[in-house]
Structures are given as structure tokens and as C-alpha cells.
Design a protein around this motif. Structure first.
Motif, short mmCIF file in Angstrom:
data_model
loop_
_atom_site.label_atom_id
_atom_site.label_comp_id
_atom_site.label_asym_id
_atom_site.label_seq_id
_atom_site.Cartn_x
_atom_site.Cartn_y
_atom_site.Cartn_z
N UNK A 1 3.90 6.05 -5.58
CA UNK A 1 3.87 6.18 -6.92
C UNK A 1 2.42 7.55 -7.06
N UNK A 2 1.28 6.98 -6.46
CA UNK A 2 0.00 7.98 -6.56
C UNK A 2 0.54 9.41 -6.01
N UNK A 3 1.34 9.60 -5.14
CA UNK A 3 2.01 10.89 -4.61
C UNK A 3 2.56 11.63 -5.30
N UNK B 1 0.92 -1.18 0.09
CA UNK B 1 -0.11 0.01 0.08
C UNK B 1 1.05 1.39 0.01
N UNK B 2 1.97 1.21 0.71
CA UNK B 2 2.81 2.62 1.02
C UNK B 2 3.62 2.57 -0.64
N UNK B 3 3.84 1.57 -1.42
CA UNK B 3 4.62 1.75 -2.53
C UNK B 3 3.52 2.40 -3.71
N UNK C 1 -3.90 13.98 -1.51
CA UNK C 1 -5.18 13.17 -1.55
C UNK C 1 -6.35 13.14 -0.41
N UNK C 2 -5.72 12.80 0.76
CA UNK C 2 -6.56 12.77 1.91
C UNK C 2 -7.33 14.11 2.24
N UNK C 3 -6.57 15.02 1.92
CA UNK C 3 -7.12 16.46 2.30
C UNK C 3 -8.26 16.66 1.34
N UNK C 4 -7.88 16.32 -0.09
CA UNK C 4 -8.84 16.67 -1.10
C UNK C 4 -10.09 15.89 -0.72
N UNK C 5 -9.91 14.73 -0.38
CA UNK C 5 -11.07 13.67 0.10
C UNK C 5 -12.25 14.48 1.01
N UNK C 6 -11.43 14.88 2.10
CA UNK C 6 -12.02 15.76 3.07
C UNK C 6 -12.67 17.17 2.51
N UNK D 1 0.18 8.82 0.88
CA UNK D 1 0.03 9.31 -0.36
C UNK D 1 0.20 11.01 -0.28
N UNK D 2 -0.63 11.66 0.62
CA UNK D 2 -0.56 13.24 0.85
C UNK D 2 0.58 13.53 0.98
#
Length: 137
Positions: free
Chosen positions: A37-39, A31-33, A50-55, A115-116
Motif C-alpha cells: 500500500x505504501x509503495x 507487513x508486506x500488505x 523508501x529504503x533508498x531515501x532513508x539511506x 516497499x521500495x
């Protein structure tokens, strides 16, 4: 309900030892890898963490959830399969609520937590390298 929560907690904590302990390291690592990549991709595209945008971004939340799920679905599926195997070996029974809890703890939480910050660090690094390159020109 209290007994259920106590049993779930004891069974989840009990997974740290015993058969298939390698998945406690393997799944968060995977999950970290994926989050790395996504970050990095988010940073290249100038997207918010990502997580901030989700919120905070209600308009794009569904798209963000879909994108995140596509990125991590295999790891979650692997976590579910491995926990079902673990439960069958140890308890000779499968507790679906525990399977979901373990999958979330081992796959989703690390992805959301990594990710964030990777995005933020990569953007700062890119900014500082771009600034230093401008001063050298």
C-alpha cells in the motif's frame, strides 16, 4: 556475551516450530500488505523508493522514519505481544532482547524490503501504460 548470542539465536530459530507458528507467516504478510500500500502511494506521488531515501536523504530521514513507523507500528506491536505470549508459554520467562529481534525480523525487515521495489515496479508500470496510451492516441 557469546552465550547470550547463542541462546538468542537458538531461541529465535526455535520459534519456527511449536506453539503460535502462524505468526511466522501472519506478521510478515501484514507487513508486506502495508508495504504494498505504501509503495503504491509512493509511486503515485512520485517519491523515491523508501529504503533508498532513508539511506541517502539525510534532510528528510526523520520524517521518513516517522512516516514508516506510523505505517507499521501496529504490526510491530502485534509482533511484540505475540512473542511475549510465545516466550511465556514456552520458557515461562520473557527475554526483551529476543522480543525486539523477533519483532524486527517479522515486521520491520519485510516492510523495508518490499516497499521500495513495489514503488519501482508501480512507477515502471505507470510509465509504460502512459507511454502505450500516448502512442494509441
Amino acid at each position: 556475551m557469546k552465550d547470550l548470542l547463542a541462546r538468542v539465536w537458538m531461541n529465535v530459530v526455535g520459534r519456527v516450530g511449536g506453539p503460535m507458528t502462524f505468526r511466522i507467516i501472519l506478521q510478515p504478510t501484514m507487513a508486506t500488505l502495508l508495504a504494498l500500500r505504501a509503495g503504491l502511494k509512493d509511486a503515485r506521488e512520485g517519491r523515491p523508493p523508501y529504503f533508498w531515501a532513508l539511506l541517502t536523504d539525510a534532510a528528510n530521514r526523520a520524517d521518513l522514519l516517522r512516516e514508516g513507523w506510523r505505517a507499521i507500528a501496529r504490526v510491530v506491536l502485534l509482533a511484540v505481544i505475540m512473542d511475549v505470549i510465545y516466550q511465556w508459554i514456552v520458557a515461562r520467562w520473557v527475554y526483551p532482547v529476543e522480543v525486539v529481534i523477533v519483532a524486527i525480523l517479522l515486521a520491520v525487515v519485510p516492510y523495508l524490503l518490499i516497499r521500495g521495489p513495489v514503488n519501482r515496479i508501480a512507477r515502471r508500470w505507470r510509465r509504460s501504460s502512459a507511454d502505450s496510451q500516448r502512442t494509441n492516441d
